[in-house]
Design a protein around this motif. Sequence first.
Motif, PDB file in Angstrom:
ATOM      1  N   GLU A 107      -5.909   1.036  -3.170  1.00  0.00           N
ATOM      2  CA  GLU A 107      -5.677  -0.418  -3.245  1.00  0.00           C
ATOM      3  C   GLU A 107      -4.669  -0.743  -4.344  1.00  0.00           C
ATOM      4  O   GLU A 107      -4.802  -1.752  -5.026  1.00  0.00           O
ATOM      5  CB  GLU A 107      -6.990  -1.154  -3.551  1.00  0.00           C
ATOM      6  CG  GLU A 107      -8.009  -1.103  -2.445  1.00  0.00           C
ATOM      7  CD  GLU A 107      -7.621  -1.947  -1.250  1.00  0.00           C
ATOM      8  OE1 GLU A 107      -6.721  -2.780  -1.385  1.00  0.00           O
ATOM      9  OE2 GLU A 107      -8.202  -1.736  -0.175  1.00  0.00           O
ATOM     10  N   SER A 156      -2.837  -4.165  -3.963  1.00  0.00           N
ATOM     11  CA  SER A 156      -3.611  -5.320  -3.491  1.00  0.00           C
ATOM     12  C   SER A 156      -3.256  -6.609  -4.226  1.00  0.00           C
ATOM     13  O   SER A 156      -3.358  -7.691  -3.669  1.00  0.00           O
ATOM     14  CB  SER A 156      -5.101  -5.033  -3.624  1.00  0.00           C
ATOM     15  OG  SER A 156      -5.384  -4.764  -4.974  1.00  0.00           O
ATOM     16  N   ALA A 215       4.479 -10.244  -2.154  1.00  0.00           N
ATOM     17  CA  ALA A 215       5.113  -9.604  -0.995  1.00  0.00           C
ATOM     18  C   ALA A 215       6.357  -8.825  -1.404  1.00  0.00           C
ATOM     19  O   ALA A 215       6.595  -7.719  -0.915  1.00  0.00           O
ATOM     20  CB  ALA A 215       5.462 -10.659   0.033  1.00  0.00           C
ATOM     21  N   GLU A 247       5.459  -5.669  -3.305  1.00  0.00           N
ATOM     22  CA  GLU A 247       4.858  -4.709  -2.384  1.00  0.00           C
ATOM     23  C   GLU A 247       5.929  -4.042  -1.537  1.00  0.00           C
ATOM     24  O   GLU A 247       5.913  -2.831  -1.316  1.00  0.00           O
ATOM     25  CB  GLU A 247       3.830  -5.412  -1.487  1.00  0.00           C
ATOM     26  CG  GLU A 247       2.949  -4.413  -0.768  1.00  0.00           C
ATOM     27  CD  GLU A 247       2.266  -4.971   0.446  1.00  0.00           C
ATOM     28  OE1 GLU A 247       2.423  -6.170   0.725  1.00  0.00           O
ATOM     29  OE2 GLU A 247       1.583  -4.188   1.130  1.00  0.00           O
ATOM     30  N   HIS A 291      -6.372  -2.403   2.122  1.00  0.00           N
ATOM     31  CA  HIS A 291      -6.966  -3.400   3.019  1.00  0.00           C
ATOM     32  C   HIS A 291      -5.854  -4.140   3.750  1.00  0.00           C
ATOM     33  O   HIS A 291      -6.020  -4.583   4.877  1.00  0.00           O
ATOM     34  CB  HIS A 291      -7.796  -4.409   2.219  1.00  0.00           C
ATOM     35  CG  HIS A 291      -9.151  -3.887   1.871  1.00  0.00           C
ATOM     36  ND1 HIS A 291     -10.067  -3.530   2.812  1.00  0.00           N
ATOM     37  CD2 HIS A 291      -9.744  -3.660   0.682  1.00  0.00           C
ATOM     38  CE1 HIS A 291     -11.167  -3.098   2.220  1.00  0.00           C
ATOM     39  NE2 HIS A 291     -10.992  -3.171   0.910  1.00  0.00           N
ATOM     40  N   ARG A 292      -4.712  -4.282   3.001  1.00  0.00           N
ATOM     41  CA  ARG A 292      -3.585  -4.991   3.606  1.00  0.00           C
ATOM     42  C   ARG A 292      -2.897  -4.014   4.552  1.00  0.00           C
ATOM     43  O   ARG A 292      -2.227  -3.076   4.113  1.00  0.00           O
ATOM     44  CB  ARG A 292      -2.629  -5.440   2.501  1.00  0.00           C
ATOM     45  CG  ARG A 292      -2.080  -6.828   2.760  1.00  0.00           C
ATOM     46  CD  ARG A 292      -0.959  -7.124   1.830  1.00  0.00           C
ATOM     47  NE  ARG A 292      -1.403  -7.582   0.521  1.00  0.00           N
ATOM     48  CZ  ARG A 292      -0.559  -7.721  -0.497  1.00  0.00           C
ATOM     49  NH1 ARG A 292       0.717  -7.436  -0.363  1.00  0.00           N
ATOM     50  NH2 ARG A 292      -0.995  -8.151  -1.657  1.00  0.00           N
ATOM     51  N   SER A 351      -0.436  -4.121   6.497  1.00  0.00           N
ATOM     52  CA  SER A 351       1.027  -4.058   6.538  1.00  0.00           C
ATOM     53  C   SER A 351       1.537  -2.925   5.641  1.00  0.00           C
ATOM     54  O   SER A 351       2.579  -2.339   5.886  1.00  0.00           O
ATOM     55  CB  SER A 351       1.619  -5.386   6.093  1.00  0.00           C
ATOM     56  OG  SER A 351       1.173  -5.665   4.786  1.00  0.00           O
ATOM     57  N   THR A 352       0.761  -2.625   4.589  1.00  0.00           N
ATOM     58  CA  THR A 352       1.177  -1.586   3.645  1.00  0.00           C
ATOM     59  C   THR A 352       1.228  -0.209   4.304  1.00  0.00           C
ATOM     60  O   THR A 352       2.010   0.641   3.921  1.00  0.00           O
ATOM     61  CB  THR A 352       0.157  -1.515   2.473  1.00  0.00           C
ATOM     62  OG1 THR A 352      -0.215  -2.818   2.118  1.00  0.00           O
ATOM     63  CG2 THR A 352       0.701  -0.786   1.261  1.00  0.00           C
ATOM     64  N   THR A 359      -6.546  -5.259  12.521  1.00  0.00           N
ATOM     65  CA  THR A 359      -5.154  -5.720  12.564  1.00  0.00           C
ATOM     66  C   THR A 359      -5.096  -7.120  13.159  1.00  0.00           C
ATOM     67  O   THR A 359      -4.402  -8.016  12.654  1.00  0.00           O
ATOM     68  CB  THR A 359      -4.296  -4.759  13.431  1.00  0.00           C
ATOM     69  OG1 THR A 359      -4.653  -3.436  13.109  1.00  0.00           O
ATOM     70  CG2 THR A 359      -2.815  -4.968  13.208  1.00  0.00           C
ATOM     71  N   GLN A 403      -6.185  -9.681  10.712  1.00  0.00           N
ATOM     72  CA  GLN A 403      -5.200  -9.984   9.668  1.00  0.00           C
ATOM     73  C   GLN A 403      -4.043 -10.785  10.236  1.00  0.00           C
ATOM     74  O   GLN A 403      -3.531 -11.678   9.581  1.00  0.00           O
ATOM     75  CB  GLN A 403      -4.703  -8.690   9.020  1.00  0.00           C
ATOM     76  CG  GLN A 403      -5.752  -8.111   8.112  1.00  0.00           C
ATOM     77  CD  GLN A 403      -5.216  -7.105   7.115  1.00  0.00           C
ATOM     78  OE1 GLN A 403      -4.034  -6.802   7.094  1.00  0.00           O
ATOM     79  NE2 GLN A 403      -6.113  -6.600   6.290  1.00  0.00           N
TER      80      GLN A 403
END
Length: 743
Positions: free
Chosen positions: A661, A664, A668, A671, A696-697, A699-700, A735, A738
């Motif tokens: 994480e 996290s 944007a 990241e 958790h995100r 897109s990462t 997905t 989110q």
Amino acid sequence: MASPPITAMALRGGGCCSITHTGPPRSNGCRPWHVSPSLSILSPLLSSRLLRRRSPHHYQRHHHKTWIPSAAAAPVALFLPRFSRCRRLSPPRAASSSASSLQRLGNAGDGEGGTRALGILDRLRTGLALLRSVFPGGSWWALEEIAGGGKEKRVRTRQKDLSVLFALGRMWQLVAADRWIIYAGFATLLLAALSDISLPHFLAASIFSAQSGDSISFYRSAKLLVLLCFTSGICSGLRGCFFGIGNMILVKRMREIVFSALIFQDICFFDEKTVGNLSSRLGADCQQVSQVIGNDLNMISRNVLQGSGALIYLFILSWPLALSTLVICFVLAIIMIFHGQYQKKAAKSTQDITASANEVTQEVFSLIRTVRAFGTEKQESERYMKWLKKLADISLRQSVAYGFWNLSFGFLYHSTQVVAVLVGGASMMAGHFSAEQLTKFILYSEWLIYATWRMADNWSSLLQSIGASEEVFKLMDLLPSKEFLTEGLKLQKLTGHVEFVNVSFYYPSRKTIPVLQNINLTVFPNEVIAIVGLSGSGKSTLVNLLLNLYEPTSGQVLVDGFPVKDLDIKWLRGRIGYVGQEPRLFRMDISSNIKYGCTRKINHEDVEFAAKQAFAHEFILSLPNGYETLVDDDLLSGGQKQRIAIARAILRDPDILILDEATSALDAESEHYVKRLLHSVQSGSKIQRTVIVIAHRLSTIQSADRIIVMDSGNIVEMGNHLKLLSKNGIYARLTERQTDTIT
Ligand SMILES: Nc1ncnc2c1ncn2[C@@H]1O[C@H](COP(=O)(O)OP(=O)(O)OP(=O)(O)O)[C@@H](O)[C@H]1O
Ligand SMILES: [Mg+2]
């Protein structure tokens, strides 16, 4: 709530069959009682027996020890409102009062005078019981209730106490390397004691030679008096200094050993202990233990020497008189032993409670923002007060015990004088004793009794220190975690091949809850794998096992084909870059924070390069002193801390990079840049490493080679982004959720 009077219930024919002591003592010191009707089926059989066996008198006889001391928790408040409150709450009292009421109702009728008389009798009885409990050996002195708390503590108090000799032996080992300090201390102590003990003799001799006009003896005694004054003063000063140094050496060594024992413990050890508790052991307990050399031993030895000298002198003067003083000293010594034991027990409880109080302060101050945000200052103060109150309760008992001790001393001390004057005076009248002898006798008996008294004081202080040393020695004896005991393998090169073979795991602090179940996973060299899953599914635990912070309960974690537990763990961790879920910073400048734990030689350019990779360079430059800015956990934002932690991991140029994480809290843009860390590996750049990223995100991690989906400690899905989407399982659902949130 008061339980109904037992006899009244029984007479009503109710199924009053079980009467139990329930729950911990209430804040006012009284235990709640519970009368359960649950056995009512058996009541015809049991009620008569119970009434016979568990009559109010039974409770009076067998339970007054449990409840009266609680009611009498503060003798200063005898008969004050607090006490009467306890009386109302205490069922055995209610039972006894109702029993006596019923009895008297039968005997004396129902008059108002009768009721008043009953009230007075009741109070008298309570007062007497209280008085009995406050006397030496009474239940008021029991400390377990106060130190109280859990079963664990009660078990601990039952453990065998540390013997004085054993504790002193351990302390001696700690100062043995500098034993000359202690020897010098004892040598000066001996000289000071000899000088001190000779003073009364020459004092009396000077006075009486002056009285008899013997100038030669007078001046000789006076010269010796002056010399003794000097030697006593100088030697006492040196003695204090040497023992003080010994004291400092002892406390320093203890803290060194305790700290190094703690820092090499298994991580699970810290899951069970709190920071406040451990710092209390290191701080207050070590300090208390160090008193042994600096104060207790030193003073005890001095008083033993002076007391013995005085006693020998008394026997030379007159053995019958010396014997009478000795008997008094003997009584004093017995009281001293009891008092000392009590103080030792009290000290142990005090140490435990102080540690608990420290836990609260440590927690509250480190979470002060949460406390403020939720407005719980008052509750937290009360939580702390609860421990302070316990400390005060123990301290109160200690003071009363000390009062008893002083009372005994005062009485016995004056007794020696009275006996000396009576017996010595009679001998003088009979012509067996001179005035000078009697004066010397009184002076030396005073020395003896004072020496006994001071020795007793120091003895009880010594026992308190020994009491405090128990926990310290336990910590000192802890063996380091076995990962530090064996030297593992160091490989020539780490390729970053990681394997979890049938790994199951539960945390040692929660042995019944499986966290990982039969995990089988292979991560290939230079592969980027992502782990996703719901909170609590075991993602961080998986990387904790790879870092060997915990050992799997069953199965194996292999790196380059070797079980991690067989590898040199320091070397392995040096090859792994790890960014934890909640990165923490040390209180030092940013540059040192980035360099933290890096063993190779680092220059400023390396630090800057790592910071740029972690997209931290710009914000660092905007700080007042750039890379030299002093930071700690509270002086930067979450995202800034994460970027520094990422830079710290990159600087090590690891073969395996673990990001738990790690992005996290990043915006944007940050990241986007930090994600290059993953891409640089895939795009065939020079940097080649295995990357394990937990996020958790989603897109990462979409571009990861493989995505592992975890659920309740199991791997439930595996594949790349598109493959997992087509499966329409948990990953697809996550997905979708989110995307929902975004659109
Ligand atoms: N030190 C610990 N002692 C006892 N149980 C723990 C400990 N650390 C974690 N757990 C438990 O182990 C389980 C898995 O925790 P873990 O931290 O691995 O979850 P996670 O998947 O990383 O969750 P998150 O996404 O919230 O970080 C949880 O139920 C957690 O309560
Ligand atoms: Mg986690």
